[in-house]
Design an enzyme around this catalytic site. Structure first.
Site, mmCIF file in Angstrom:
data_model
loop_
_atom_site.group_PDB
_atom_site.id
_atom_site.type_symbol
_atom_site.label_atom_id
_atom_site.label_comp_id
_atom_site.label_asym_id
_atom_site.label_seq_id
_atom_site.Cartn_x
_atom_site.Cartn_y
_atom_site.Cartn_z
ATOM 1 N N ASN A 34 0.870 -1.180 0.000
ATOM 2 C CA ASN A 34 0.000 0.000 0.000
ATOM 3 C C ASN A 34 0.908 1.231 0.000
ATOM 4 O OD1 ASN A 34 -1.858 1.993 0.408
ATOM 5 N ND2 ASN A 34 -2.783 1.072 2.233
ATOM 6 N N ARG B 122 -2.320 -2.107 -3.629
ATOM 7 C CA ARG B 122 -3.594 -1.424 -3.435
ATOM 8 C C ARG B 122 -3.596 -0.167 -4.308
ATOM 9 N NH1 ARG B 122 -5.520 2.320 1.516
ATOM 10 N NH2 ARG B 122 -7.686 2.470 0.882
ATOM 11 N N HIS C 157 -12.801 1.703 0.035
ATOM 12 C CA HIS C 157 -12.705 0.629 1.038
ATOM 13 C C HIS C 157 -13.270 -0.689 0.488
ATOM 14 C CE1 HIS C 157 -12.989 3.929 4.360
ATOM 15 N NE2 HIS C 157 -11.721 3.596 4.194
ATOM 16 N N ARG D 168 -12.790 14.160 8.268
ATOM 17 C CA ARG D 168 -13.631 14.535 7.122
ATOM 18 C C ARG D 168 -15.062 14.799 7.574
ATOM 19 N NH1 ARG D 168 -11.572 9.612 4.098
ATOM 20 N NH2 ARG D 168 -9.601 10.268 3.164
ATOM 21 N N GLU E 23 -7.432 -6.343 4.615
ATOM 22 C CA GLU E 23 -7.273 -5.931 3.216
ATOM 23 C C GLU E 23 -6.066 -6.593 2.570
ATOM 24 O OE1 GLU E 23 -7.960 -1.881 4.891
ATOM 25 O OE2 GLU E 23 -8.730 -1.439 2.897
#
Ligand code: AMP
Length: 392
Positions: free
Chosen positions: A7, A88, A177, A236, A378
């Site tokens: 990643n 990713r 996601h 956020r 993940e």
């Protein structure tokens, strides 16, 4: 067979080396502050973290250090042992309906989506190119955050804006996601022993999104064109009226980009509480009676419950709500309050199970809709995709 899951961010590179198909983690690590003379390389050796601080000016040097580190610490004896690298990639647009074996053409296609994910895709490409140089003979696979959501139908992914924006510029909901939502929903479907199950995955981390999954397919998700849409997160805002941009730009003499930065980096838990983006600080503040920390929590719970209600209606029912990621896996107060907020759906929290960690059912036996904690993974998903496409 050893597979590396990678990643890459703009100044960081996370990796995990897995033994597949056993899905066993051999080692993991991280390079941070790439581009600086005091970058930090951390790798786990026999369960212990080994950390080196040194100049690492680009991703090429970072990747070189990682592969060298694997040999130096006797984690592998030769680079030939690594059979595949899975990367990713945040934005796959409408081009990538599934993961892809990386070729020059695929890199160009990912690059063509840079406008849609200017903060993420260029960094992902940098990581891909560095690994392709370091391990030129090894199969490399791109696994996208968006592909799982490519099964959404038009009514779910289109904005009610001029249709030409979609046709000309690709303005639509993509969702993110995806690897996490897929991993968790597959697990939930197994736990329910029902391939047709209707589940909602609440991926609650510093970034957070919900996904409605029906018979293994994403039918709606809360993030949109970018990860800013949806529920509030650590920093956020989630959904706000877009007119806020103009008002704040005028009031505070800011550009739209600066106001957008406020919505991305100084909102959510942090903006409302004025304390922190970290759920632990919010819960602590709430327990001490801090007004704004409590408010941040209440807003978060309401907005998650709003999505759950709308997905329940959209899917025509619901079998389970799953919690995952940093907050979803570790914050019992948030799970409890979310499940209580939607108890009208026939949900009863089991207060004992809800206090525990790890994969488990957290609702009572007579609860019509089940609640689960399902730790996400993940990296395993990326490694599975790498094997699937590598055709080993
Ligand atoms: P992630 O982005 O998935 O790493 O999640 C980060 C969020 O998870 C932060 O808000 C953390 O406060 C939260 N988190 C991580 N560990 C814990 C914990 N042990 N208890 C409560 N929250 C946690």
């Amino acid at each position: 067979m050893k597979i590396m899951a990678v990643n890459a961010g703009s100044s960081s590179l996370k990796f995990q080396l897995l033994e597949m198909p056993e899905e066993k983690v051999i080692t993991s690590g991280l390079v941070e502050r790439i581009g600086y003379d005091n970058a930090v390389f951390t790798i786990k050796v026999n369960g212990e973290k080994v950390t080196v601080t040194q100049e690492i000016l680009d991703h090429k040097v970072a990747v070189h250090l990682v592969v060298e580190g694997l040999i130096k610490h006797h984690i592998i004896s030769s680079l030939d042992e690594i059979k595949g690298v899975g990367h990713r990639v945040v934005q796959g647009g409408e081009i990538f309906k599934t993961s892809a074996v990386i070729t020059d053409k695929v890199v160009e296609q990912i690059r063509s989506l840079n406008d849609l994910a200017p903060l993420h895709n260029p960094a992902n490409i940098t990581g891909i190119e560095a690994f392709r140089k370091a391990l030129p003979e090894v199969v490399q696979v791109a696994v996208f955050d968006t592909t799982f959501h490519q099964t959404m139908s038009e009514d779910a992914y289109l904005y009610a804006a001029p249709y030409e924006w979609y046709k000309n510029y690709g303005v639509r909901k993509y969702g993110f996601h995806g690897t996490s939502h897929q991993y968790v929903s597959e697990r939930a479907t197994k736990l329910l022993n029902n391939p047709e199950a209707k589940v909602i995955v609440c991926h609650l981390g510093n970034g957070a999104s919900l996904c409605a999954v029906k018979a293994g397919k994403s039918v709606d998700t809360s993030m949109g064109l970018t990860p800013l849409e949806g529920i509030p997160m650590g920093t956020r805002s989630g959904n706000v009226d877009p007119a806020v941009l103009m008002l704040i730009a005028a009031k505070e003499n800011k550009t739209y980009a600066e106001v957008l930065d406020d919505l991305n980096k100084r909102s959510g838990y942090l903006g409302v509480s004025g304390i922190s983006n970290d759920s632990r600080d919010i819960v602590e503040g709430m327990n001490k009676g801090d007004y704004r920390a409590t408010l941040a929590h209440k807003i978060q719970v309401k907005r998650i419950a709003d999505y759950i209600g709308s997905y329940y209606v959209y899917m025509g029912g619901l079998d389970a709500i799953c919690f995952t990621a940093g907050i979803g896996e570790n914050a019992p107060e948030i799970r409890r309050d979310v499940l209580n907020a939607v108890k009208v759906l026939g949900i009863t929290v089991d207060p004992v199970q809800n206090q525990l960690r790890g994969e488990r059912e957290i609702t009572t036996k007579d609860s019509k809709v089940k609640g689960f904690i399902i730790p996400t993974n993940e990296e395993v998903m990326i490694a599975r995709e790498t094997i699937r496409l590598g055709k080993f």
